[in-house]
Design a protein around this motif. Sequence first.
Motif, short mmCIF file in Angstrom:
data_model
loop_
_atom_site.label_atom_id
_atom_site.label_comp_id
_atom_site.label_asym_id
_atom_site.label_seq_id
_atom_site.Cartn_x
_atom_site.Cartn_y
_atom_site.Cartn_z
N LEU A 1 0.44 0.46 -4.69
CA LEU A 1 0.16 0.60 -3.27
C LEU A 1 -1.31 0.88 -3.02
O LEU A 1 -1.87 0.48 -1.99
CB LEU A 1 1.02 1.71 -2.66
N GLU A 2 -1.96 1.57 -3.96
CA GLU A 2 -3.39 1.88 -3.80
C GLU A 2 -4.21 0.59 -3.79
O GLU A 2 -5.12 0.43 -2.98
CB GLU A 2 -3.86 2.80 -4.92
N LYS A 3 -3.90 -0.33 -4.69
CA LYS A 3 -4.64 -1.59 -4.75
C LYS A 3 -4.42 -2.42 -3.49
O LYS A 3 -5.35 -3.03 -2.96
CB LYS A 3 -4.23 -2.38 -5.98
N THR A 4 -3.19 -2.44 -3.03
CA THR A 4 -2.93 -3.23 -1.82
C THR A 4 -3.57 -2.60 -0.59
O THR A 4 -3.95 -3.31 0.35
CB THR A 4 -1.43 -3.41 -1.60
N ALA A 5 -3.71 -1.27 -0.59
CA ALA A 5 -4.40 -0.61 0.52
C ALA A 5 -5.86 -1.03 0.56
O ALA A 5 -6.45 -1.21 1.64
CB ALA A 5 -4.27 0.90 0.40
N ASN A 6 -6.47 -1.20 -0.61
CA ASN A 6 -7.85 -1.69 -0.67
C ASN A 6 -7.95 -3.10 -0.10
O ASN A 6 -8.90 -3.43 0.62
CB ASN A 6 -8.36 -1.66 -2.11
N GLU A 7 -6.98 -3.93 -0.42
CA GLU A 7 -6.97 -5.29 0.13
C GLU A 7 -6.85 -5.25 1.65
O GLU A 7 -7.49 -6.03 2.36
CB GLU A 7 -5.80 -6.08 -0.45
N ARG A 8 -6.01 -4.36 2.14
CA ARG A 8 -5.78 -4.26 3.58
C ARG A 8 -7.07 -3.94 4.33
O ARG A 8 -7.30 -4.44 5.43
CB ARG A 8 -4.73 -3.18 3.84
N SER A 9 -7.91 -3.12 3.72
CA SER A 9 -9.14 -2.73 4.38
C SER A 9 -10.26 -3.75 4.20
O SER A 9 -11.25 -3.71 4.92
CB SER A 9 -9.61 -1.37 3.84
N THR A 10 -10.08 -4.69 3.27
CA THR A 10 -11.15 -5.65 2.96
C THR A 10 -10.87 -7.03 3.53
O THR A 10 -11.78 -7.68 4.07
CB THR A 10 -11.34 -5.76 1.43
N LEU A 11 -9.63 -7.49 3.42
CA LEU A 11 -9.30 -8.84 3.88
C LEU A 11 -9.20 -8.91 5.40
O LEU A 11 -9.01 -7.89 6.06
CB LEU A 11 -7.97 -9.28 3.26
#
Length: 512
Positions: free
Chosen positions: A286-296
Motif C-alpha cells: 500500500l505504501e508503494k501505491t500511495a506514492n503512485e497516487r501522489s505522482t501519477l
Amino acid sequence: MSGRSAGLGSVPSRPPVSDDGRVYGWQMPPIETVPPAVSSAGQEAIELASRAGLHLDPWQQHVLRRGMGERADGSWAAFECCVNVPRQNGKGGIIEARQLWGLYIGGEQLILHSAHEFKTAKAAFKRIERLIRGCPDLHKRVKAYRYTVGEESIELHSGQTLRFIARSKGSGRGFTGDCNILDEDMILGDDAMDALLPTMAAVDNPQIWYLGSAGIGAPSVQLGRLRRRALAALESGTPDPSLAYFEWSCDLHVDECPRDCDKHDDAGSDEAVLKANPAIGYRLTLEKTANERSTLSAAGYARERLGAGEYPADEAETWQVIAEEAWRALAVGDVQAVAGARRAGPVVLSVDMTPERSHAAVSAAFPYLGGVHVTVVDHRPGTGWIVERAKELHRKYSPRCWVVDPASPAASLIPELEEALGIEVVKPKARDMAAACGQFYDAVATQAVTHFDDAPLASALAGAQKRPLGDAWAWARRIPSVDISPLVAGTLARWGLGAGVEKPKDILESVW
C-alpha cells in the motif's frame, strides 16, 4: 462492475488478513465468468511451476484452476481465457505456468507467445528460460534454446516448441499453434487477431490466453470485445460458453454519483487498491501505491493501478440517443449563408466542461433557415483559457446571453465570467436542462436544427447517453473517456434563444 461471478456465487467483499494483521489484495476477481467444467489441469500446472521454483500466489492459482477447466471429454471448457489485472501484479507467473504445462505435460506441439513489442516477448523468453535451466529435470528435456532475433524459441527433444514473436499484421501466419499466449492484450486489434487466430483452426483442442492491464482506448479492440462478452454473461446470469474472464478493477465514482453513494469505489482509498491489486501483500504494498497516487495523474492512476480502463465502444453502443444518419443529414456547408444568419442575430453562447476539467467547450446557437444552427466555437484542453476567450467572443458576437449550468463543473466560472463580461449569466434550473435536452432531441427529429458537422460535436453525440432527471432526462457520458461538453454547451445555447435575459450591467463594445 458486478461483484458476482457467473456460476460461482458471491466474491469475497474483503481481502484476506493474515494472523499478524498483514493485509492482502483481493484474491478473487471482482469480475469473473467461467464456463462449466468437470475437472481442471490447473493443479498440474501449479505443481509443475513449483518444481521449477515458481511459487504462485493464491489468485494466480485460482486463474489457472478455473481457466484450465476441462469438459467430460477432456477438452478445454474455455477456448479463450482473459486476465485483466493492473501492472506489476504478476500475470507473467500465470503465463509461465501455463507454458510449462503445455510443453512438459500437455504435449502441445506449438505454443505461440506474442506481445505488442519485441522487447516484451524477448523478456518473457528470458524469464521462462531461467526457470527451465534452473530445474535439471526440465532442462535435460530441452533440445535447443534458439536466440536468433525474431526466432526465439525453446524446443524439446520430444518436439514440443514454445516460440516468441512480436505481433504484426503478418506475424503468426503459417504456424499451427495448440496454444496462443497474447501478452499486452490492451494493444490488440483486428490485424493481429486475423493473423494469429486462424492458426488454431486445424487444432483439435486449442486454447488462447489474453493477458494485460486495463484498456487504453482505441488500441484495446479485442480486450473490449472480451470484456463486453463477460459483462453480458454476468448480467444474464449465464456463463459465456467459451470464455473464462478474470478482471481485477474498480468501479469508480462518476460526477452523477450522490454524496452518499456506496455502489462505487473511491479512487483515493486503500480499499480500491486492495480490490484491484491481488499482489498487495506479496509483491506490492500500500505504501508503494500511495506514492503512485501522489505522482501519477488522476486518470493515469485510475487506469494503471485501479484497473479503471477505457475500452472502444461496440458500434452498436454508439449514437444511442440520436442516430448518426439523422444527425449527419442535418449538416450544411454554405458557410457564407450561415455567417450571414449569425450576423443577423440573435446569438447565444454557452460554456461547459468535463467533470475532470480536462476539456472545455464554447458553443453557439442562432436562427437559420427557420430553425436553429448549432456550432462549436472553441474546444480545447484545460479550462484556463475560457474567460479570456469569452471576452473576445463577447466583443465579436454581442450575444443575446451566455448560458452556464449552475449544477455543472463549469459553474465555478460563473462569477468570473459575469465580472469579465459585465452581464448576468443565464443559469438554467434542473427542469430547464431537461427541457433543453428534450427540445434539442425534438429539433433533430423535426429537422429544425443544422450544424457544420463539427467533429467534437459529432464525437460527443456518439458517446452520449441519457440520464434520468426527474420525469425527463439530460445528457450523460456513456463512458468516462467521452467528452460531451460541446454537446451540452450546444444544447444550452439553443435553449438560451428563448430564455429570459437580464439587462446587461455594462455592454462591451461590439466588433463585427
